[in-house]
Design an enzyme around this catalytic site. Structure first.
Site, PDB file in Angstrom:
ATOM      1  N   GLU A  67     -16.572   3.900   6.975  1.00  0.00           N
ATOM      2  CA  GLU A  67     -15.256   3.389   7.369  1.00  0.00           C
ATOM      3  C   GLU A  67     -15.034   3.541   8.869  1.00  0.00           C
ATOM      4  OE1 GLU A  67     -10.681   3.942   5.840  1.00  0.00           O
ATOM      5  OE2 GLU A  67     -11.741   5.709   6.571  1.00  0.00           O
ATOM      6  N   TRP A  71     -11.216   0.576   0.616  1.00  0.00           N
ATOM      7  CA  TRP A  71     -10.157  -0.407   0.844  1.00  0.00           C
ATOM      8  C   TRP A  71     -10.068  -1.466  -0.253  1.00  0.00           C
ATOM      9  CZ3 TRP A  71      -6.449  -0.693   4.717  1.00  0.00           C
ATOM     10  CH2 TRP A  71      -6.533   0.287   5.708  1.00  0.00           C
ATOM     11  N   TYR A  89      -6.646  -1.073  11.526  1.00  0.00           N
ATOM     12  CA  TYR A  89      -7.162  -0.161  12.548  1.00  0.00           C
ATOM     13  C   TYR A  89      -8.164  -0.767  13.514  1.00  0.00           C
ATOM     14  CZ  TYR A  89      -5.040   3.319   9.467  1.00  0.00           C
ATOM     15  OH  TYR A  89      -4.144   4.026   8.709  1.00  0.00           O
ATOM     16  N   CYS A 106      -1.517   4.608   8.534  1.00  0.00           N
ATOM     17  CA  CYS A 106      -1.012   5.957   8.226  1.00  0.00           C
ATOM     18  C   CYS A 106      -1.348   6.890   9.388  1.00  0.00           C
ATOM     19  CB  CYS A 106      -1.618   6.469   6.932  1.00  0.00           C
ATOM     20  SG  CYS A 106      -1.121   5.523   5.480  1.00  0.00           S
ATOM     21  N   ARG A 161       1.633   9.451  10.222  1.00  0.00           N
ATOM     22  CA  ARG A 161       3.013   9.268   9.757  1.00  0.00           C
ATOM     23  C   ARG A 161       3.155   9.553   8.266  1.00  0.00           C
ATOM     24  NH1 ARG A 161       3.754   4.980   6.467  1.00  0.00           N
ATOM     25  NH2 ARG A 161       2.021   3.488   6.441  1.00  0.00           N
ATOM     26  N   ASP A 190      -1.307  11.305   2.290  1.00  0.00           N
ATOM     27  CA  ASP A 190      -1.618  11.554   0.881  1.00  0.00           C
ATOM     28  C   ASP A 190      -2.528  12.784   0.865  1.00  0.00           C
ATOM     29  OD1 ASP A 190      -2.792  11.641  -1.634  1.00  0.00           O
ATOM     30  OD2 ASP A 190      -3.353   9.528  -1.675  1.00  0.00           O
TER      31      ASP A 190
END
Length: 313
Positions: free
Chosen positions: A58, A80, A144, A195, A215, A218
């Site tokens: 990733e 994803w 991203y 995130c 922000r 999980d």
């Protein structure tokens, strides 16, 4: 990884039960910080097996500015998949079985789970084999990689990562070594708004440190990946800038445990952390932009078994 386990305990002891976008429900705290000294080992979770291959794949995908799900599917990386699939089944062109709330429904309905897996497999097959379909339903939007490598501005396109590296080399003491993925003008076009939204680098005594502001966190499923991913990013940028690694500081906004992850978190808290592994990079003669996930590995990794948990989409 005591810092991470302390976070889990803090949320269980002090968190507030809240509703959330997915409808799953969370227990949450606001504002928390962890610090990892990267000289003491690579912070890959030892209290449950965590797949470095997926993390590395990733991150390489981000660094290449890629937003196509096809790349990850070809790398056997499912991180994803759900967000691309969600875009497809919510589109006007999808006419298959009802996939509403597929993440949670697949956990409680075995017949639906089989149908969901078939639809997901068909979706991924089309992403790989059908260029037109992949362009329309396999691109995750300006997430991203797009923001890191080709941020759109009124004056053109900004490659934030190259700008970051150049800045560290030219002026290591600058307080402007910042990369942001939160682009308000494009956030609604993303499959998932970022995130891990903003990070800053800092150089002192020949060592490179990084602080991330996340922000939304999980804590059971995502945060272990985020810790390892940004620790890896520090190593890669340090290599590119001929520096040693320093600290990774992880600052969280809404840090939450999903209510259907509670037993998994408690199981992990019952385990004693083991010695951290050592990161190994095959970077000889290579820029970080030329690396593949196969150039990244760890030695001495001896984790407890993995703990399965559903992802909230």
């Amino acid at each position: 990884m005591k810092q991470y386990l302390d976070l889990c305990s803090h949320i269980l002891e002090n968190g507030t039960v809240k509703e959330d976008r997915t409808g799953t429900g969370t227990i949450s705290v606001f504002g928390y910080q962890m610090r990892y000294d990267l000289q003491k080992g690579f912070p890959l979770m030892t209290t449950k097996k965590t797949a470095l291959r997926l993390i590395a794949s990733e991150l390489v995908w981000f660094l290449k500015g890629d937003t196509s799900l096809r790349t990850l599917i070809n790398d056997r990386n499912p991180i994803w998949d759900e967000w691309g699939f969600e875009r497809w089944v919510n589109s006007d062109e999808y006419n298959g079985p009802d996939m509403t709330d597929f993440g949670r429904r697949s956990l409680r309905d075995e017949e639906f789970e089989r149908t969901y897996k078939e639809e997901m497999a068909n979706y991924k097959k089309r992403i790989v084999e059908d260029d037109e379909f992949a362009a329309k339903y396999g691109d995750l939007g300006p997430i991203y990689g797009k923001q890191w490598r080709s941020w759109s501005s009124g004056e053109g396109v900004v490659d934030q990562i190259k700008q970051l590296i150049d800045g560290i080399k030219r002026n290591p003491d600058s307080r402007r070594h910042i990369v942001t993925a939160w682009n308000p003008s494009e956030v609604n076009d993303m499959a998932l708004p970022p995130c891990h939204a903003l990070f800053q680098f800092y150089v002192a005594d020949g060592k490179l440190s990084c602080q991330l502001y996340q922000r939304s966190a999980d804590v059971f499923l995502g945060v272990p990946f985020n810790i390892a991913s940004y620790a890896l990013l520090v190593h890669l940028i340090a290599h590119e800038c001929n520096l040693e690694v320093g600290d990774f500081i992880h600052t969280l906004g809404d840090a939450h445990i999903y209510l259907n992850h509670m037993e998994q978190v408690k199981e992990q808290l019952s385990r004693t952390p083991k010695k951290l592994p050592t990161l190994k990079l095959n970077t000889e003669g290579k820029s970080i932009f030329d690396l593949t996930y196969e150039d990244i590995s760890v030695e001495g990794y001896d984790p407890y078994p993995k703990i399965k948990a559903p992802i909230a989409v």
